[in-house]
Write an enzyme that holds these catalytic residues in place. Structure first.
Site, PDB file in Angstrom:
ATOM      1  N   ASN A   1      39.024 -10.332  23.370  1.00 38.09           N
ATOM      2  CA  ASN A   1      39.596  -9.123  22.785  1.00 38.09           C
ATOM      3  C   ASN A   1      40.396  -9.399  21.523  1.00 38.09           C
ATOM      4  OD1 ASN A   1      38.454  -7.572  24.775  1.00 38.09           O
ATOM      5  ND2 ASN A   1      40.275  -7.540  26.051  1.00 38.09           N
TER       6      ASN A   1
ATOM      7  N   ASP B   1      39.839  -3.423  22.422  1.00 39.66           N
ATOM      8  CA  ASP B   1      39.660  -2.995  23.808  1.00 39.66           C
ATOM      9  C   ASP B   1      40.965  -2.528  24.447  1.00 39.66           C
ATOM     10  OD1 ASP B   1      38.699  -2.395  26.286  1.00 39.66           O
ATOM     11  OD2 ASP B   1      38.153  -4.443  26.821  1.00 39.66           O
TER      12      ASP B   1
ATOM     13  N   ASP C   1      45.070  -6.453  28.998  1.00 40.86           N
ATOM     14  CA  ASP C   1      43.805  -7.190  29.099  1.00 40.86           C
ATOM     15  C   ASP C   1      43.633  -8.115  27.900  1.00 40.86           C
ATOM     16  OD1 ASP C   1      41.470  -8.010  30.321  1.00 40.86           O
ATOM     17  OD2 ASP C   1      40.258  -6.405  29.462  1.00 40.86           O
TER      18      ASP C   1
ATOM     19  N   LYS D   1      42.865 -11.314  26.145  1.00 41.07           N
ATOM     20  CA  LYS D   1      42.051 -12.499  26.399  1.00 41.07           C
ATOM     21  C   LYS D   1      41.326 -12.814  25.102  1.00 41.07           C
ATOM     22  CE  LYS D   1      38.483  -9.549  28.391  1.00 41.07           C
ATOM     23  NZ  LYS D   1      37.727  -9.242  29.592  1.00 41.07           N
TER      24      LYS D   1
ATOM     25  N   THR E   1      41.913  -9.225  33.304  1.00 39.83           N
ATOM     26  CA  THR E   1      41.118 -10.403  33.632  1.00 39.83           C
ATOM     27  C   THR E   1      42.018 -11.381  34.379  1.00 39.83           C
ATOM     28  OG1 THR E   1      39.812 -10.032  31.649  1.00 39.83           O
ATOM     29  CG2 THR E   1      39.662 -12.216  32.654  1.00 39.83           C
TER      30      THR E   1
END
Length: 101
Positions: free
Chosen positions: A9, A22, A4, A6, A43
């Protein structure tokens, strides 16, 4: 595998070091032998094609996400955009088909 990555994060600490946060959907898979084709989390705009297509994936999915983030830093846009998971996946696959020609 973080799965994840992105911009939200990635945070800087008070010394200016970049930290990854995260790890809620991270997967420890050092040998790459875990069957994770049915796990589609993250995401959509930053997901690697193998995750979008529900195939087994490894740490290379995180490198793909870093590439998307780098592209976004340079152009101010993600390379694959859409309102839904399916729309993003379809644009990604259409681009891949053009590259294979």
């Amino acid at each position: 595998i973080h799965r994840d990555m992105k911009p939200e994060n990635l945070v800087f600490d008070k010394k200016g070091y970049l930290n990854l946060t995260d790890f809620g959907i991270a997967l420890h898979n050092p040998t790459g032998d875990i069957d994770n084709h049915d796990i589609s989390s993250g995401t959509p705009g930053y997901m690697a094609p193998e995750i979008m297509l529900k195939r087994n994936h490894s740490y290379s999915a995180d490198y793909f996400a870093l590439g998307v983030i780098a592209h976004e830093c340079v152009t101010s846009k993600r390379p694959y955009r859409g309102k839904t998971h399916d729309a993003i996946r379809d644009k990604m696959m259409k681009e891949q088909a053009v590259l294979e020609l």
